[in-house]
Design an enzyme around this catalytic site. Structure first.
Site, short mmCIF file in Angstrom:
data_model
loop_
_atom_site.label_atom_id
_atom_site.label_comp_id
_atom_site.label_asym_id
_atom_site.label_seq_id
_atom_site.Cartn_x
_atom_site.Cartn_y
_atom_site.Cartn_z
N CYS A 31 94.64 101.44 11.12
CA CYS A 31 94.56 100.50 12.24
C CYS A 31 95.94 99.90 12.45
O CYS A 31 96.95 100.55 12.17
CB CYS A 31 93.49 99.44 12.00
SG CYS A 31 93.77 98.42 10.56
N HIS A 67 94.48 88.71 15.78
CA HIS A 67 93.47 89.63 15.25
C HIS A 67 92.09 88.97 15.37
O HIS A 67 91.78 88.04 14.63
CB HIS A 67 93.78 89.96 13.79
CG HIS A 67 93.04 91.15 13.25
ND1 HIS A 67 91.70 91.13 13.00
CD2 HIS A 67 93.48 92.39 12.93
CE1 HIS A 67 91.33 92.31 12.52
NE2 HIS A 67 92.39 93.10 12.48
#
Length: 634
Positions: free
Chosen positions: A26, A556
């Protein structure tokens, strides 16, 4: 492989390649699914140079690397020989048709660009040597060099069959076989004199087609597919879909040979009968259309393409022109699109040369030298992203230089006859069958004009960060204050939490940088600062912004929400966008995400905080959009 040793050490300490079930990555970490996590040396990995930390979450063994994780991922996959799961960077995006087209074209052509440039350069230099009377076209040296120059382009469908099949997730060798069938010599010879057609289809129309052979009684329109682009890409796409269908119905025991057997039996005749002719006609129409636009005013076409080519490159839109240019060379034996943009890289290089002379900033000087050298050879990314684009005016001036250079080439009728080298090596591509002519002279004049114009315009334009590093920091008269600061406003509305409360060691221990966390009350992310949206994960759960002053901000949303694979996340901007503070970048469904069992605590961190004096968090407990959240001390 830049991270070869690191990759070897990671593989060894996750228990070896035999302990890995799958691997993805990721935005900051390698995500392993291990057969037995107890075999992994977690403490060794945590203390390893190049590894930030290790996190175990959601059934994954996560090795946190940082922003360069894609490069480490590539080396780990190569060394481990893994059939890596689809990278989470490459998961399905909800994109429009045009974006999918650009992605497809770049995926098909990118692997071939190096060899395409190399063979084109050889062919171009061969033409130059003939024009300079170093040898003739009957000489053995010419013949061999010509074979090297033509080897890729004459059999282009075979190479494109491979890369297209790879892009469309089909069997690579089936793609190559389709391409080889299209350029099979015996079929091409069927139309050579004294052969007579059996009859003619579409007589009296623009697509009148003589028929020389039939397949099961169906007429086959034979065309020249040498150097063609569009037919093989469409045929390979159709082939990948047909292959996928056969895989579902053919028993595993005979799949190995029956799937290729059935696929080729269907797709090759279909290509010759339907796909090939239609795609070829479409290609010729596209070529005629671009030529018609150019014919309206070559000078205006040159101004436009020269001015905006670098902008197209930044946003990846240039890929839309590449197949058109290659198709033009295949059908018309020349192209005008690539000719008009040839000067743009030299304008960029001229601007960098002027910046190099003007600046007294040693760091900027050190960037300019390699950027100038690479620019001469046509590689302008270091100049664009490191020097001109961040300072805006230099980039605009380079676009002006590219526009004038393009106009000169349009006026002189410059054409590209092969897809060859970049920068100075690209000059040979402008030599036509008649040798050095007006068009070639136009290309030389165009790049000189573009370079000089970019250089002179920049030389007489104020360079905003032209600071004198020789001044003492104790000098009270210094123009720049000793300490500057950048304010980041809150991208969220909610409850402020310290990073230590985030249940992820990479964030809670500050391994990814200093910052703060917010428990959101509304499903919306706003830009915390003016800057560029440098990273936006396809899954929508994370994004990165680089501010005008260079602060790299990571937002995030939630923990392990990458596993939702984009569900409940709705991006309102795209990677590469220039954004303003307060602009809505993302919306997400809070209730749906929480029902799936995920924490929504959202870290907002400065990933390059080590580059700054300090990052000071707000003392608010509850925060609203656009209220001050972080202060970066520069």
């Amino acid at each position: 492989m830049k991270y070869e040793q690191l990759a070897k050490d990671i593989i060894k300490n996750v228990g070896g390649k035999e302990n890995v079930n799958s691997l993805t990555h990721c935005i900051t970490r390698l995500r392993f699914k291990l057969k037995d996590e107890s075999k992994a040396n977690t403490e060794v990995l945590k203390n390893m140079d190049g590894v930030v930390t290790v996190v175990k979450s959601g059934g994954q063994y996560q090795v946190v690397i940082g922003n360069h994780v894609p490069d480490v991922f590539a080396d780990v996959v190569a060394i481990g020989g893994f059939q890596a799961g689809a990278s989470e960077d490459a998961s399905e995006e909800k994109t429009g048709l045009f974006n999918k087209f650009i992605d497809t074209i770049s995926g098909v052509f990118t692997p071939l660009l190096g060899v395409l440039a190399a063979t084109g350069m050889i062919k171009g230099f061969n033409a130059l040597f003939v024009a300079l009377h170093m040898f003739s076209t009957t000489d053995g040296t010419y013949q061999i060099l010509n074979a090297v120059g033509d080897c890729l382009f004459n059999f282009f469908p075979i190479f494109l069959g491979y890369t297209a099949a790879k892009k469309f997730k089909g069997n690579h060798f089936i793609g190559m076989a389709i391409g080889a069938a299209l350029v099979y010599p015996s079929l091409a010879g069927l139309t050579a004199p004294p052969a007579q057609p059996l009859y003619t289809l579409f007589a009296g129309t623009l697509i009148e087609s003589p028929i020389y052979i039939t397949f099961l009684g169906i007429p086959v329109i034979l065309m020249s597919y040498t150097s063609s682009v569009i037919p093989i890409i469409i045929a390979t796409y159709v082939g990948a879909k047909i292959e996928s269908g056969f895989k579902k119905i053919i028993p595993d025991v005979v799949k190995m040979f029956l799937v290729p057997f059935c696929t080729l039996l269907v797709v090759v005749p279909l290509t010759f009968i339907v796909i090939g002719p239609i795609a070829t006609w479409a290609g010729k129409l596209l070529g005629a259309l671009t030529l018609a636009i150019y014919g309206l005013s070559p000078v205006i076409a040159g101004l436009f393409m020269g001015a905006f080519w670098q902008v197209f490159v930044i946003f990846g839109l240039h890929w839309g022109f590449i197949p058109i240019a290659i198709n033009n060379i295949a059908t018309l034996h020349y192209d005008t699109i690539l000719a008009l943009v040839f000067a743009a890289s030299f304008a960029q290089t001229g601007v960098v040369g002027a910046v190099l002379l003007k600046t007294k900033n040693p760091k900027l000087k050190s960037l300019c030298v390699p950027a100038f050298i690479s620019g001469i050879f046509g590689v302008t990314e270091p100049a664009i992203y490191g020097i001109t684009l961040p300072r805006k005016k230099p980039f605009i001036l380079s676009c002006v230089g590219g526009a004038i250079g393009g106009a000169v080439m349009g006026f002189m009728g410059t054409k590209v006859y092969i897809v060859g080298g970049l920068g100075i090596f690209g000059l040979a591509s402008n030599i036509g069958p008649e040798g050095i002519d007006k068009g070639f002279c136009g290309s030389v004049i165009g790049i000189v004009v573009a370079f000089l114009l970019g250089f002179i315009l920049m030389l007489f334009t104020k360079l905003e960060d032209n600071t004198d590093s020789g001044k003492s920091k104790n000098d009270l008269n210094t123009v720049q204050p000793l300490v500057r600061q950048e304010i980041l406003v809150s991208p969220l509305k909610g409850e402020v939490k310290p990073l230590s409360e985030v249940k992820d060691e990479a964030f809670s221990k500050g391994a990814l940088g200093k910052g703060i966390a917010i428990e959101p009350k509304e499903g919306k992310i706003l830009a915390p600062v003016d800057g560029v949206l440098t990273t936006f994960f396809p899954t929508g759960h994370a994004l990165g912004i680089t501010s005008a002053n260079g602060a790299e901000i990571l937002i995030h949303v939630g923990m392990d929400t990458v596993q939702l694979e984009g569900k409940y996340f709705y991006p309102k901007a795209k990677q590469g966008d220039t954004v303003k503070a307060g602009q809505v970048l993302l919306e997400f469904d809070i209730n749906a995400i929480e029902k799936e069992g995920y924490s929504l605590i959202t870290p907002v961190v400065i990933t390059n905080s080590d580059s700054y004096l300090d990052v000071i968090e707000t003392d608010r407990k509850i925060i609203d959009y656009k209220e001050e959240l972080l202060t970066v001390m520069i």
